[in-house]
Design an enzyme around this catalytic site. Structure first.
Site, PDB file in Angstrom:
ATOM      1  N   GLU A 163     -42.627  39.937   9.828  1.00  0.00           N
ATOM      2  CA  GLU A 163     -43.350  41.744  10.027  1.00  0.00           C
ATOM      3  C   GLU A 163     -42.368  42.883   9.683  1.00  0.00           C
ATOM      4  O   GLU A 163     -42.830  43.845   9.887  1.00  0.00           O
ATOM      5  CB  GLU A 163     -42.344  41.654  11.116  1.00  0.00           C
ATOM      6  CG  GLU A 163     -42.343  40.110  12.430  1.00  0.00           C
ATOM      7  CD  GLU A 163     -40.825  40.839  13.342  1.00  0.00           C
ATOM      8  OE1 GLU A 163     -40.195  39.864  13.263  1.00  0.00           O
ATOM      9  OE2 GLU A 163     -40.881  40.835  13.793  1.00  0.00           O
ATOM     10  N   ASP A 214     -43.648  31.220  21.774  1.00  0.00           N
ATOM     11  CA  ASP A 214     -43.644  29.648  22.691  1.00  0.00           C
ATOM     12  C   ASP A 214     -42.577  29.820  24.123  1.00  0.00           C
ATOM     13  O   ASP A 214     -42.030  30.622  24.248  1.00  0.00           O
ATOM     14  CB  ASP A 214     -43.571  28.452  21.209  1.00  0.00           C
ATOM     15  CG  ASP A 214     -41.572  28.790  21.195  1.00  0.00           C
ATOM     16  OD1 ASP A 214     -41.664  29.957  20.139  1.00  0.00           O
ATOM     17  OD2 ASP A 214     -40.984  29.104  22.563  1.00  0.00           O
TER      18      ASP A 214
HETATM   19  N1  ADE Z   1     -37.648  31.367  18.379  1.00  0.00           N
HETATM   20  C1  ADE Z   1     -39.125  31.566  18.928  1.00  0.00           C
HETATM   21  N2  ADE Z   1     -39.149  30.705  19.646  1.00  0.00           N
HETATM   22  C2  ADE Z   1     -37.497  29.945  19.801  1.00  0.00           C
HETATM   23  C3  ADE Z   1     -37.216  29.303  20.713  1.00  0.00           C
HETATM   24  N3  ADE Z   1     -38.288  28.624  21.074  1.00  0.00           N
HETATM   25  N4  ADE Z   1     -35.695  28.847  20.419  1.00  0.00           N
HETATM   26  C4  ADE Z   1     -35.209  29.714  19.814  1.00  0.00           C
HETATM   27  N5  ADE Z   1     -35.575  31.057  18.884  1.00  0.00           N
HETATM   28  C5  ADE Z   1     -36.927  31.548  18.897  1.00  0.00           C
END
Ligand code: ADE
Length: 226
Positions: free
Chosen positions: A4, A188
């Protein structure tokens, strides 16, 4: 993440570097605004330390971007959450009578600055093909990768997304009276595929984060010269 900040550093003018205990702050001008750009690192301790260095060097506002796991059931990979407020979901002093997530002597949640929040929403709406929502960000030193983990954050906190730094940035800024906002792209859905999705979608959401920051800086620059 490196992915980033590299996208931002490419356009940083009058670039100089300041280093403190392994943390590098990149100082310069971006879109007509004096900035310090840095990588927050992973977890609440790194985020708090980095934020402290930023404030010591005179940062008067903090914009924190990154990726998160979606908790709100309507969120999809790529969507953007702009923080209304932030909680620390791994804090539990309930045995002494405090509410879940409350650090004794602190507010149960840290409120993002309203002006930065509005600017972030505006800038995020310029990103094509993603949903932009205002919501609560839940931070903790855990990568959430299970349905039970997601359900806990939804039930206990009504969180929109889960990540590992934002509320630490918020806590440090709030103590110093410095306005802040946290902007998270969903990489996610924090369930059993979270680790795979995270690695796959990171480059895309890093580009979105860059676009939102640049959009905010242009608007701040226009407002300060108006
Ligand atoms: N950053 C990106 N995905 C995450 C997740 N599932 N849990 C904690 N931090 C994250």
């Amino acid at each position: 993440m490196d992915e980033e900040i590299e996208l931002l550093l490419g356009d940083l003018q009058e670039h100089t570097e300041l280093t403190f205990s392994g943390v590098t702050l990149h100082k310069g001008m971006l879109d007509g605004v004096p900035v310090l750009v840095t990588r927050g690192g992973i977890g609440k301790v790194n985020a708090a330390m980095t934020t402290t260095y930023l404030l010591q060097q005179g940062a008067s506002r903090v914009i924190f971007t990154g990726v998160a796991g979606g908790v709100h059931p309507d969120l999809r990979v790529g969507d953007i959450v702009v923080s209304t407020d932030l909680v620390q979901h791994d804090v539990d002093v309930t045995a002494l009578g405090y509410g879940l997530g409350t650090i004794p002597g602190e507010e149960p949640a840290w409120q993002a600055d309203k002006h930065l929040h509005e600017l972030a929403l505006e800038a995020a709406r310029d990103v094509d093909g993603v949903q932009v929502v205002a919501g609560r960000v839940a931070s903790g030193d855990q990568f959430i990768a299970s349905r039970e983990g997601v359900q806990r954050l939804w039930k206990d906190y009504k969180a929109s997304c889960a990540e590992m730094e934002g509320a630490a940035v918020a806590q440090v800024c709030a103590k110093a009276g410095v306005p802040f906002v946290v902007i998270r792209s969903i990489s996610d859905t924090a369930d059993h595929d979270a680790n795979v999705d995270y690695r796959t979608f990171m480059p895309l959401v890093a580009r979105h984060a860059k676009q939102v920051v640049r959009g905010m800086l242009s608007r701040l620059s226009a407002q300060s010269s108006a």
